[in-house]
Design a protein around this motif. Structure first.
Motif, mmCIF file in Angstrom:
data_model
loop_
_atom_site.group_PDB
_atom_site.id
_atom_site.type_symbol
_atom_site.label_atom_id
_atom_site.label_comp_id
_atom_site.label_asym_id
_atom_site.label_seq_id
_atom_site.Cartn_x
_atom_site.Cartn_y
_atom_site.Cartn_z
ATOM 1 N N HIS A 10 0.804 -1.223 0.000
ATOM 2 C CA HIS A 10 0.000 0.000 0.000
ATOM 3 C C HIS A 10 0.839 1.275 0.000
ATOM 4 N N ASN A 11 2.101 1.200 0.450
ATOM 5 C CA ASN A 11 2.962 2.386 0.441
ATOM 6 C C ASN A 11 3.806 2.496 -0.821
ATOM 7 N N ILE A 12 3.739 1.479 -1.683
ATOM 8 C CA ILE A 12 4.508 1.503 -2.930
ATOM 9 C C ILE A 12 3.697 2.263 -3.978
ATOM 10 N N PRO A 13 4.270 3.275 -4.622
ATOM 11 C CA PRO A 13 3.530 4.011 -5.659
ATOM 12 C C PRO A 13 3.064 3.069 -6.767
ATOM 13 N N ILE A 14 1.822 3.228 -7.192
ATOM 14 C CA ILE A 14 1.270 2.375 -8.239
ATOM 15 C C ILE A 14 2.095 2.472 -9.517
ATOM 16 N N GLU A 15 2.641 3.667 -9.779
ATOM 17 C CA GLU A 15 3.404 3.881 -11.004
ATOM 18 C C GLU A 15 4.671 3.027 -11.054
ATOM 19 N N LYS B 264 -7.592 1.275 -3.513
ATOM 20 C CA LYS B 264 -6.381 0.842 -4.207
ATOM 21 C C LYS B 264 -6.738 0.122 -5.511
ATOM 22 N N GLU B 265 -7.771 -0.715 -5.470
ATOM 23 C CA GLU B 265 -8.205 -1.424 -6.674
ATOM 24 C C GLU B 265 -8.617 -0.433 -7.757
ATOM 25 N N TYR B 266 -9.387 0.582 -7.373
ATOM 26 C CA TYR B 266 -9.825 1.622 -8.320
ATOM 27 C C TYR B 266 -8.622 2.281 -8.992
ATOM 28 N N GLN B 267 -7.618 2.636 -8.202
ATOM 29 C CA GLN B 267 -6.437 3.298 -8.746
ATOM 30 C C GLN B 267 -5.683 2.394 -9.722
ATOM 31 N N LEU B 268 -5.647 1.098 -9.410
ATOM 32 C CA LEU B 268 -4.958 0.145 -10.284
ATOM 33 C C LEU B 268 -5.678 -0.009 -11.621
ATOM 34 N N TRP B 269 -7.018 -0.159 -11.590
ATOM 35 C CA TRP B 269 -7.779 -0.269 -12.839
ATOM 36 C C TRP B 269 -7.631 1.001 -13.669
ATOM 37 N N LEU B 270 -7.612 2.150 -13.000
ATOM 38 C CA LEU B 270 -7.489 3.424 -13.701
ATOM 39 C C LEU B 270 -6.148 3.507 -14.439
ATOM 40 N N ARG B 271 -5.102 3.070 -13.776
ATOM 41 C CA ARG B 271 -3.792 3.074 -14.441
ATOM 42 C C ARG B 271 -3.791 2.149 -15.654
ATOM 43 N N LEU B 272 -4.389 0.972 -15.510
ATOM 44 C CA LEU B 272 -4.448 0.023 -16.624
ATOM 45 C C LEU B 272 -5.253 0.603 -17.786
ATOM 46 N N TYR B 273 -6.358 1.262 -17.469
ATOM 47 C CA TYR B 273 -7.187 1.894 -18.502
ATOM 48 C C TYR B 273 -6.380 2.941 -19.265
ATOM 49 N N ASN B 274 -5.595 3.719 -18.552
ATOM 50 C CA ASN B 274 -4.852 4.814 -19.169
ATOM 51 C C ASN B 274 -3.611 4.351 -19.936
ATOM 52 N N GLU B 275 -3.012 3.234 -19.517
ATOM 53 C CA GLU B 275 -1.706 2.883 -20.055
ATOM 54 C C GLU B 275 -1.650 1.617 -20.910
ATOM 55 N N LYS B 276 -2.553 0.679 -20.681
ATOM 56 C CA LYS B 276 -2.454 -0.569 -21.446
ATOM 57 C C LYS B 276 -3.068 -0.385 -22.833
ATOM 58 N N PRO B 277 -2.402 -0.837 -23.887
ATOM 59 C CA PRO B 277 -2.963 -0.706 -25.249
ATOM 60 C C PRO B 277 -4.325 -1.381 -25.349
ATOM 61 N N GLU C 133 2.074 -6.530 -12.896
ATOM 62 C CA GLU C 133 1.916 -6.506 -11.437
ATOM 63 C C GLU C 133 0.664 -5.740 -11.036
ATOM 64 N N ALA C 134 0.410 -4.618 -11.712
ATOM 65 C CA ALA C 134 -0.772 -3.811 -11.411
ATOM 66 C C ALA C 134 -2.043 -4.606 -11.670
ATOM 67 N N GLU C 135 -2.066 -5.347 -12.786
ATOM 68 C CA GLU C 135 -3.258 -6.131 -13.124
ATOM 69 C C GLU C 135 -3.442 -7.285 -12.131
ATOM 70 N N ASP C 136 -2.371 -7.977 -11.802
ATOM 71 C CA ASP C 136 -2.459 -9.078 -10.841
ATOM 72 C C ASP C 136 -2.962 -8.572 -9.487
#
Length: 327
Positions: A122-127, A153-166, A133-136
């Protein structure tokens, strides 16, 4: 996760062998009320047969599904396991009890594992996580509990995947597609169901419903029905008859578009399936409104072929009423 309240397709106990009063409680299931009523009957009538005790253990465990927090799963799980231990003390090989015992122990392990994983990450930046790892991590948290610390935390992870995964990529042998649509569905679901941030989720739900690629929608058709369902249930809560009718027709229309696309691919037709509790609420409100056209649409599409697994006696009665009205 209330969409998966009952862990097994069939009850692990035999409903027909239960005492009449307990059988009625099972047929009119309600969180906490049912388990306490069963306990009261067991104590007052001094019941000790394995079938009845397993029924009690089962509904004590099902209470954990009401909130699905880690604390609830641990508390209800411990109580249910004590009842199961009593059964196994008399019948060590009682298979239905062993099955439920294993399921509960597995869910409790998930909670402990989630807490350990959360404490670690939880203290590790999602970026700093890789996309894999983010998806898992996101998938793991989605399977744990509804505690807000996990869901944020789950919301933030899905958001990153939405923004960055092709959105689409190819291995050279097979093409994979629909990632933007899928992750948007995950984001909106966590916002609405878990974090209760309805106003943030609402435009995302409409974006899903009006998604321009039917190819993506067909691949993840459940997400279309889920998005519309959330808005329908909100209309029920608000007693908004006009919006309720509009959304039920929209649900049917969207599945019609998906099935038309599937027909062009030579695929069979998908049946719209809702789970017991939301389907029951929708049918109840339709009956209260009394619009026969709307009732017929709901029975023909939401309960087509009775694919919804209905255990609740009240819903079964409402289905009978609806069939009588439109016959």
């Amino acid at each position: 996760m209330q969409t998966n309240i009952h862990p097994f397709e069939k009850y692990p106990f035999d409903v027909k062998k239960l005492p009449a009063d307990i059988r009625r409680e099972v047929e009119h299931f309600d969180f906490y009320t049912t388990s306490r009523a069963i306990e009261k009957s067991i104590v007052s009538d001094n019941l000790s047969d394995s079938n009845t005790l397993l029924c009690w253990a089962y509904f004590v465990w099902i209470d954990a599904m009401a909130m699905q927090t880690g604390a609830e799963i641990l508390s209800s799980g411990e109580s249910a396991l004590k009842i199961i231990a009593e059964i196994l003390g008399k019948e060590p090989g009682h298979k239905p009890s062993l099955k439920l015992q294993k399921f509960i122990n597995d869910e409790i392990k998930k909670v402990h594992k989630a807490n350990k994983w959360y404490d670690k990450f939880h203290n590790i930046p999602i970026e700093s996580l890789s996309l894999k790892e983010a998806e898992d991590f996101a998938f793991f948290l989605s399977d744990c509990t509804n505690e807000e610390k996990f869901k944020e935390k789950e919301y933030q992870l899905w958001l990153r995947l939405y923004n960055e995964k092709p959105d689409v990529y190819s291995t050279g042998v097979k093409e994979f597609y629909g990632f933007k649509f899928y992750y948007l569905c995950r984001i909106s679901n966590v916002l609405w169901r878990d974090l209760k941030r309805f106003e943030e989720a609402r435009p995302l739900l409409w974006q899903i419903i009006n998604w321009p690629s039917v190819k993506d929608a067909e691949l993840y058709s459940y997400n279309i029905s889920n998005a519309v369902q959330l808005l329908i249930l909100e209309a029920v809560d608000k007693r908004d008859e006009i919006e309720f009718a509009r959304l039920t027709e929209l649900m049917i229309s969207k599945f019609g578009e998906i099935n038309q696309y599937r027909a062009g691919l030579g695929k069979g037709e998908l049946t719209l399936v809702l789970r017991e509790i939301p389907a029951g609420k929708i049918l109840q409100f339709a009956l209260e409104i009394g619009d026969l056209k709307n009732i017929r649409l709901i029975m023909d599409h939401f309960f087509a072929g009775e694919v919804v697994l209905i255990r609740d006696g009240r819903i079964k009665e409402n289905m009978k009423k609806a069939k009588a009205l439109i016959s």
